[in-house]
Enzyme design. Structure first.
Site, PDB file in Angstrom:
ATOM      1  N   LYS A   1     -10.961  -6.385   8.405  1.00 55.81           N
ATOM      2  CA  LYS A   1      -9.898  -5.871   9.279  1.00 55.81           C
ATOM      3  C   LYS A   1      -9.893  -6.613  10.621  1.00 55.81           C
ATOM      4  O   LYS A   1      -8.844  -6.763  11.257  1.00 55.81           O
ATOM      5  CB  LYS A   1     -10.086  -4.371   9.500  1.00 55.81           C
ATOM      6  CG  LYS A   1      -9.684  -3.517   8.302  1.00 55.81           C
ATOM      7  CD  LYS A   1      -8.171  -3.553   8.107  1.00 55.81           C
ATOM      8  CE  LYS A   1      -7.680  -2.445   7.217  1.00 55.81           C
ATOM      9  NZ  LYS A   1      -6.224  -2.505   7.010  1.00 55.81           N
TER      10      LYS A   1
ATOM     11  N   GLY B   1       0.825  -1.213   0.000  1.00 55.91           N
ATOM     12  CA  GLY B   1       0.000   0.000   0.000  1.00 55.91           C
ATOM     13  C   GLY B   1       0.854   1.254   0.000  1.00 55.91           C
ATOM     14  O   GLY B   1       0.451   2.299   0.519  1.00 55.91           O
TER      15      GLY B   1
ATOM     16  N   SER C   1      -7.856  -1.123  12.182  1.00 56.70           N
ATOM     17  CA  SER C   1      -8.776   0.014  12.030  1.00 56.70           C
ATOM     18  C   SER C   1      -9.794   0.067  13.157  1.00 56.70           C
ATOM     19  O   SER C   1     -10.252  -0.971  13.650  1.00 56.70           O
ATOM     20  CB  SER C   1      -9.516  -0.143  10.699  1.00 56.70           C
ATOM     21  OG  SER C   1     -10.627   0.712  10.647  1.00 56.70           O
TER      22      SER C   1
ATOM     23  N   THR D   1       1.577   3.395  -2.233  1.00 59.76           N
ATOM     24  CA  THR D   1       1.117   4.578  -2.976  1.00 59.76           C
ATOM     25  C   THR D   1      -0.071   5.267  -2.302  1.00 59.76           C
ATOM     26  O   THR D   1      -0.570   6.271  -2.798  1.00 59.76           O
ATOM     27  CB  THR D   1       0.742   4.218  -4.434  1.00 59.76           C
ATOM     28  OG1 THR D   1      -0.263   3.196  -4.391  1.00 59.76           O
ATOM     29  CG2 THR D   1       1.941   3.718  -5.206  1.00 59.76           C
ATOM     30  N   GLY D   2      -0.524   4.743  -1.178  1.00 66.88           N
ATOM     31  CA  GLY D   2      -1.639   5.376  -0.463  1.00 66.88           C
ATOM     32  C   GLY D   2      -1.161   6.523   0.426  1.00 66.88           C
ATOM     33  O   GLY D   2       0.034   6.830   0.491  1.00 66.88           O
ATOM     34  N   GLN D   3      -2.105   7.156   1.103  1.00 65.55           N
ATOM     35  CA  GLN D   3      -1.784   8.296   1.985  1.00 65.55           C
ATOM     36  C   GLN D   3      -0.692   7.930   3.000  1.00 65.55           C
ATOM     37  O   GLN D   3       0.360   8.592   3.082  1.00 65.55           O
ATOM     38  CB  GLN D   3      -3.041   8.737   2.745  1.00 65.55           C
ATOM     39  CG  GLN D   3      -2.761   9.725   3.874  1.00 65.55           C
ATOM     40  CD  GLN D   3      -3.997  10.033   4.724  1.00 65.55           C
ATOM     41  OE1 GLN D   3      -4.637  11.043   4.512  1.00 65.55           O
ATOM     42  NE2 GLN D   3      -4.324   9.163   5.678  1.00 65.55           N
ATOM     43  N   ASP D   4      -0.924   6.869   3.766  1.00 68.85           N
ATOM     44  CA  ASP D   4       0.026   6.518   4.829  1.00 68.85           C
ATOM     45  C   ASP D   4       1.319   5.965   4.246  1.00 68.85           C
ATOM     46  O   ASP D   4       2.412   6.235   4.766  1.00 68.85           O
ATOM     47  CB  ASP D   4      -0.576   5.466   5.764  1.00 68.85           C
ATOM     48  CG  ASP D   4      -1.777   5.990   6.512  1.00 68.85           C
ATOM     49  OD1 ASP D   4      -2.125   7.176   6.351  1.00 68.85           O
ATOM     50  OD2 ASP D   4      -2.388   5.207   7.261  1.00 68.85           O
TER      51      ASP D   4
ATOM     52  N   TYR E   1     -15.776  -4.086   5.459  1.00 69.50           N
ATOM     53  CA  TYR E   1     -14.405  -3.617   5.702  1.00 69.50           C
ATOM     54  C   TYR E   1     -13.997  -3.929   7.149  1.00 69.50           C
ATOM     55  O   TYR E   1     -12.911  -4.458   7.404  1.00 69.50           O
ATOM     56  CB  TYR E   1     -14.328  -2.111   5.433  1.00 69.50           C
ATOM     57  CG  TYR E   1     -13.025  -1.473   5.839  1.00 69.50           C
ATOM     58  CD1 TYR E   1     -11.947  -1.438   4.974  1.00 69.50           C
ATOM     59  CD2 TYR E   1     -12.876  -0.894   7.104  1.00 69.50           C
ATOM     60  CE1 TYR E   1     -10.744  -0.857   5.352  1.00 69.50           C
ATOM     61  CE2 TYR E   1     -11.684  -0.314   7.481  1.00 69.50           C
ATOM     62  CZ  TYR E   1     -10.619  -0.296   6.605  1.00 69.50           C
ATOM     63  OH  TYR E   1      -9.435   0.272   6.995  1.00 69.50           O
TER      64      TYR E   1
ATOM     65  N   GLU F   1     -12.713   0.584  12.683  1.00 64.59           N
ATOM     66  CA  GLU F   1     -13.936  -0.046  12.167  1.00 64.59           C
ATOM     67  C   GLU F   1     -14.137  -1.449  12.735  1.00 64.59           C
ATOM     68  O   GLU F   1     -15.227  -2.002  12.632  1.00 64.59           O
ATOM     69  CB  GLU F   1     -13.900  -0.103  10.636  1.00 64.59           C
ATOM     70  CG  GLU F   1     -14.393   1.154   9.957  1.00 64.59           C
ATOM     71  CD  GLU F   1     -15.907   1.378  10.043  1.00 64.59           C
ATOM     72  OE1 GLU F   1     -16.667   0.426   9.827  1.00 64.59           O
ATOM     73  OE2 GLU F   1     -16.303   2.515  10.325  1.00 64.59           O
TER      74      GLU F   1
ATOM     75  N   ASP G   1       0.527  -8.596  -5.854  1.00 63.94           N
ATOM     76  CA  ASP G   1      -0.893  -8.340  -5.653  1.00 63.94           C
ATOM     77  C   ASP G   1      -1.302  -8.997  -4.343  1.00 63.94           C
ATOM     78  O   ASP G   1      -0.992 -10.183  -4.118  1.00 63.94           O
ATOM     79  CB  ASP G   1      -1.655  -8.951  -6.844  1.00 63.94           C
ATOM     80  CG  ASP G   1      -3.104  -8.536  -6.854  1.00 63.94           C
ATOM     81  OD1 ASP G   1      -3.677  -8.368  -5.753  1.00 63.94           O
ATOM     82  OD2 ASP G   1      -3.660  -8.388  -7.952  1.00 63.94           O
ATOM     83  N   LEU G   2      -1.976  -8.231  -3.504  1.00 62.47           N
ATOM     84  CA  LEU G   2      -2.395  -8.793  -2.218  1.00 62.47           C
ATOM     85  C   LEU G   2      -3.350  -9.978  -2.409  1.00 62.47           C
ATOM     86  O   LEU G   2      -3.510 -10.807  -1.523  1.00 62.47           O
ATOM     87  CB  LEU G   2      -3.085  -7.711  -1.369  1.00 62.47           C
ATOM     88  CG  LEU G   2      -2.154  -6.650  -0.772  1.00 62.47           C
ATOM     89  CD1 LEU G   2      -2.959  -5.502  -0.181  1.00 62.47           C
ATOM     90  CD2 LEU G   2      -1.234  -7.249   0.288  1.00 62.47           C
TER      91      LEU G   2
HETATM   92  N1  GDD Z   1     -17.080   9.000   2.441  1.00 58.15           N
HETATM   93  C1  GDD Z   1     -18.164   9.664   2.860  1.00 58.15           C
HETATM   94  N2  GDD Z   1     -18.872  10.434   1.968  1.00 58.15           N
HETATM   95  N3  GDD Z   1     -18.538   9.574   4.157  1.00 58.15           N
HETATM   96  C2  GDD Z   1     -19.619  10.261   4.565  1.00 58.15           C
HETATM   97  C3  GDD Z   1     -20.370  11.064   3.705  1.00 58.15           C
HETATM   98  C4  GDD Z   1     -19.993  11.150   2.333  1.00 58.15           C
HETATM   99  O1  GDD Z   1     -20.604  11.830   1.521  1.00 58.15           O
HETATM  100  N4  GDD Z   1     -21.370  11.632   4.425  1.00 58.15           N
HETATM  101  C5  GDD Z   1     -21.244  11.221   5.673  1.00 58.15           C
HETATM  102  N5  GDD Z   1     -20.196  10.372   5.777  1.00 58.15           N
HETATM  103  C6  GDD Z   1     -19.776   9.676   7.001  1.00 58.15           C
HETATM  104  C7  GDD Z   1     -19.608   8.176   6.850  1.00 58.15           C
HETATM  105  O2  GDD Z   1     -20.895   7.525   6.884  1.00 58.15           O
HETATM  106  C8  GDD Z   1     -18.741   7.879   8.072  1.00 58.15           C
HETATM  107  O3  GDD Z   1     -19.533   7.780   9.226  1.00 58.15           O
HETATM  108  C9  GDD Z   1     -17.861   9.130   8.195  1.00 58.15           C
HETATM  109  O4  GDD Z   1     -18.473  10.122   7.360  1.00 58.15           O
HETATM  110  C10 GDD Z   1     -16.417   8.936   7.766  1.00 58.15           C
HETATM  111  O5  GDD Z   1     -16.405   8.344   6.472  1.00 58.15           O
HETATM  112  P1  GDD Z   1     -15.048   8.233   5.627  1.00 58.15           P
HETATM  113  O6  GDD Z   1     -14.363   9.519   5.557  1.00 58.15           O
HETATM  114  O7  GDD Z   1     -15.403   7.576   4.339  1.00 58.15           O
HETATM  115  O8  GDD Z   1     -14.103   7.311   6.521  1.00 58.15           O
HETATM  116  P2  GDD Z   1     -14.412   5.959   7.310  1.00 58.15           P
HETATM  117  O9  GDD Z   1     -14.580   6.309   8.758  1.00 58.15           O
HETATM  118  O10 GDD Z   1     -15.518   5.207   6.692  1.00 58.15           O
HETATM  119  O11 GDD Z   1     -13.089   5.118   7.106  1.00 58.15           O
HETATM  120  C11 GDD Z   1     -11.797   5.705   7.303  1.00 58.15           C
HETATM  121  O12 GDD Z   1     -11.375   5.556   8.637  1.00 58.15           O
HETATM  122  C12 GDD Z   1     -11.162   4.222   9.063  1.00 58.15           C
HETATM  123  C13 GDD Z   1     -10.720   4.246  10.513  1.00 58.15           C
HETATM  124  O13 GDD Z   1     -11.854   4.366  11.307  1.00 58.15           O
HETATM  125  C14 GDD Z   1     -10.839   5.009   6.317  1.00 58.15           C
HETATM  126  O14 GDD Z   1      -9.611   5.696   6.328  1.00 58.15           O
HETATM  127  C15 GDD Z   1     -10.592   3.580   6.716  1.00 58.15           C
HETATM  128  O15 GDD Z   1      -9.615   3.004   5.853  1.00 58.15           O
HETATM  129  C16 GDD Z   1     -10.112   3.562   8.172  1.00 58.15           C
HETATM  130  O16 GDD Z   1      -9.854   2.246   8.603  1.00 58.15           O
END
Ligand code: GDD
Length: 324
Positions: free
Chosen positions: A154, A8, A126, A10-13, A150, A128, A55-56
């Site tokens: 994880k 990973g 994560s 090429t990703g952010q981290d 997801y 999550e 490839d993972l």
């Molecule tokens: N993407 C997205 N788009 N999220 C939205 C939106 C929208 O339009 N509106 C509300 N949200 C809410 C999502 O439902 C979620 O509750 C929150 O915003 C954050 O969503 P994301 O930014 O997509 O991140 P994530 O929390 O689902 O996942 C990220 O954080 C995890 C760690 O908790 C990712 O970086 C994961 O890879 C990481 O593991």
């Protein structure tokens, strides 16, 4: 000097990690798959990194990359990173974000046994995995109870890290809460908000469509979380570590902080909700208790929530302004 392999990359981290390790004089290798459009640009911007095709989803190929590189440290950051996308591709997510971790750990253990030296591994776990969390804030002892494909993938990777740790592999599972930077794509909510705020701030028009505004997340600064992963890899005893700020904000808090930064106070005129962005199930609040990581591998958050929002909006404003 350590020889390091990053999945990973090429990703952010992966980018922040590679830059940091290169600057410290480490030998940095990354695994990229043939369909990764970012690979060529990444290599051009980071001379000195060796990229390997892999490839993972291809266990034998992944093992061969570990074998060929012979790393002292492996950072397993690859896989599906979008929770929203995992609802569309649950099986692929299980393979790349779950099963592949077991292949990495097994390959690392074999290398360790053959070479007779420690191979340290960091699994990017994560928040999550906690899903509809049994308690708040969450720490390393909080029951794992994912609510998304997801999170379930994880969770498997997190558990199998513990299994390999008990077999003698130095594997740290860093339970990363949300962490942000200007390198986030707009598929994640914070970048979606800051890029829309910049656009609306500059033009005075436009509407931002979001899903669940009430979700609360613990948003930190990505380079701090990369620092925590390096500390975890080099910590004397491998373990699970929550990496978080300890403070949660809602999605609407984020919007309310970002828009005034560009001079927009009338939020209702520029914000709407759209069911298309609401997930089938969404963890209501994920906020971490990082006491252990602060004490042991010494995670140190460097930016507050407000500073993170301001930096992100300013970056998007500058980028948009330069583009005309
Ligand atoms: N993407 C997205 N788009 N999220 C939205 C939106 C929208 O339009 N509106 C509300 N949200 C809410 C999502 O439902 C979620 O509750 C929150 O915003 C954050 O969503 P994301 O930014 O997509 O991140 P994530 O929390 O689902 O996942 C990220 O954080 C995890 C760690 O908790 C990712 O970086 C994961 O890879 C990481 O593991």
């Amino acid at each position: 000097m350590s020889r390091v392999l990053i999945t990973g990359i090429t990703g952010q981290d992966g980018g922040y990690l590679a830059e940091r390790l290169l600057a410290e004089g480490d030998e940095v290798h990354g695994m990229v798959h043939s369909g990764d459009d970012a690979a060529a640009g990444f290599l051009a911007g980071h001379p000195g990194i060796a990229l390997h095709d892999g490839d993972l989803g291809d266990s034998a190929g992944l093992s061969r990359v570990v074998e060929a590189v012979g790393p002292d440290e492996i950072y397993n950051l690859g896989g599906i990173s979008s929770v929203a996308f995992s609802w569309e591709q649950p099986v692929l997510t299980a393979e790349l974000s779950g099963v592949a971790a077991a292949v990495v750990f097994q390959s690392a253990l074999q290398l360790q046994e053959r070479a007779g030296r420690r191979v340290a591994v960091v699994q990017a776990s994560s928040s999550e995995i906690f899903g509809d969390a049994a308690e708040s804030p969450q720490d390393e002892e909080t029951p794992v109870r994912p609510v998304s494909p997801y999170g379930a993938a994880k969770a498997y990777a997190h558990h199998i890290a513990g299994v390999y740790r008990s077999r003698g592999l130095h594997v740290a599972s860093c339970i990363l809460f949300n962490h942000e930077s200007p390198r986030r794509p707009t598929t994640f909510v914070t970048r979606k908000i800051t890029s829309a705020a910049a656009r609306i701030g500059l033009t005075g028009t436009g509407v931002l469509s979001l899903g669940n505004l009430d979700a609360r997340r613990d948003w930190g600064w990505a380079p701090d979380y990369v620092d925590a992963m390096v500390r975890a890899a080099r910590h004397e005893s491998p373990d699970d570590f929550v990496v978080a700020t300890g403070t949660s904000h809602s999605v609407s808090d984020f919007v309310r902080s970002a828009f005034p930064r560009v001079g927009i106070e009338d939020l209702p005129a520029h914000l709407e909700t759209d069911e298309a962005f609401v997930r089938p199930v969404d963890a209501p609040e994920l906020v971490g208790n990082a006491t252990k990581a602060r004490r042991e591998p010494q995670l140190r958050p460097t930016l507050s929530f407000e500073e993170i929002v301001d930096r992100r909006v300013d970056h998007d404003l500058a980028t948009l302004g330069e583009g005309g």
